[in-house]
Design a protein around this motif. Structure first.
Motif, PDB file in Angstrom:
ATOM      1  N   UNK A 166     -80.489 -14.523 130.447  1.00 22.90           N
ATOM      2  CA  UNK A 166     -81.142 -15.642 130.132  1.00 22.90           C
ATOM      3  C   UNK A 166     -79.911 -16.719 130.241  1.00 22.90           C
ATOM      4  N   UNK A 167     -79.982 -17.946 130.612  1.00 17.86           N
ATOM      5  CA  UNK A 167     -78.759 -18.835 130.702  1.00 17.86           C
ATOM      6  C   UNK A 167     -78.260 -19.021 129.402  1.00 17.86           C
ATOM      7  N   UNK A 168     -79.150 -19.130 128.429  1.00 16.49           N
ATOM      8  CA  UNK A 168     -78.602 -19.320 126.907  1.00 16.49           C
ATOM      9  C   UNK A 168     -77.771 -18.234 126.614  1.00 16.49           C
ATOM     10  N   UNK A 169     -77.771 -17.285 127.020  1.00 17.85           N
ATOM     11  CA  UNK A 169     -77.141 -15.806 126.724  1.00 17.85           C
ATOM     12  C   UNK A 169     -75.817 -15.932 127.799  1.00 17.85           C
ATOM     13  N   UNK A 170     -75.876 -16.358 128.928  1.00 14.27           N
ATOM     14  CA  UNK A 170     -75.005 -16.129 129.974  1.00 14.27           C
ATOM     15  C   UNK A 170     -73.827 -17.384 129.726  1.00 14.27           C
ATOM     16  N   UNK A 171     -74.288 -18.564 129.019  1.00 16.60           N
ATOM     17  CA  UNK A 171     -73.518 -19.672 128.855  1.00 16.60           C
ATOM     18  C   UNK A 171     -72.264 -19.417 127.786  1.00 16.60           C
TER      19      UNK A 171
END
Length: 241
Positions: A166-171
């Motif tokens: 998920x983007x909120x994990x990768x960010x």
């Protein structure tokens, strides 16, 4: 100043000094001031009255200044600056770009379609001093190492996205000072509050640059109040009103 930093006005209360005058006038007027609106002084004259009656001599009656509002778009500032500004949100509203939905530009860096310094902020070369007075130099060699580190982090971000993260994990893998945009609304009082706190000599460099860009539209919007502020409070580190 970083060439990408920018502030643009989205909207603002028209004739703000007349609005402040109306509010101030209602405080002591016997009648309903709306009925007298055609007899209000000009915008310029209202500004003069506000300075004389509310601001000069540190009278401290700032309530009427809270009625007019200006909305600006702040762009390409580092995430740390947004955090510094957002901390002082008394009377200020924010909508800030989310990295949960806007990660494509991180991948654009890896694919070579976007310059890395359009996405990440690094301070310019030069001599700096930390809060304890220790001096150091940010050299071309050190800065290039940091550019490479940003690129490495972008590649890891892309890798995790491709793995289904998920983007909120990768960010969480990208460098802290990714550039970020936000929309900010403030009334006259809260605008000066922000300048008091973030245009001081010991404020962080990027926050001071933001205040420089905010100052021009504020001057054009409420010129009499801005002139008083420049003489009485600007960069004097007084307690915010």
């Amino acid at each position: 100043m970083d060439s990408l930093f920018k502030v643009e006005v989205i909207s603002q209360t028209p004739e703000p000094q007349r609005s402040i005058y109306a509010a101030m006038h209602q405080d002591y007027a016997e009648g309903f001031v709306w009925d007298d609106r055609d007899r209000f002084p000009s915008e310029e004259r209202c500004g003069e009255i506000i300075v004389k009656s509310l601001l000069a001599g540190n009278r401290g009656h700032y309530g009427p200044l809270e009625h007019p509002q200006i909305t600006v778009n702040c762009g390409f500032f580092p995430h740390s600056t947004m955090q510094q500004i957002r901390t002082h949100r008394v009377g200020v509203s924010f909508d800030v770009q989310s990295f949960r939905y806007t990660g494509k530009r991180i991948i654009d860096v890896v694919e070579g379609t976007r310059d890395i310094e359009e996405v990440f902020y690094l301070r310019p070369l030069g001599s700096y001093t930390d809060r304890q007075g220790k001096k150091y130099d940010y050299t071309e060699e050190l800065r290039q190492q940091d550019v490479e580190w940003c690129l490495t982090a972008c590649k890891r971000y892309q890798e995790r996205i491709n793995q289904g993260f998920a983007e909120e994990h990768a960010r969480g893998l990208i460098p802290f000072d990714v550039r970020q945009h936000w929309v900010m609304s403030a009334n006259v009082r809260s605008f000066m509050h922000l300048l008091d706190l973030r245009w001081k000599a010991d404020a962080q460099l990027e926050a001071q640059h933001l205040c420089e860009l905010l100052w021009e539209p504020f001057q054009g919007w409420v010129p009499a109040i801005a002139e008083w502020y420049e003489t009485s409070r600007l960069k004097k580190a007084r307690l915010a009103p």
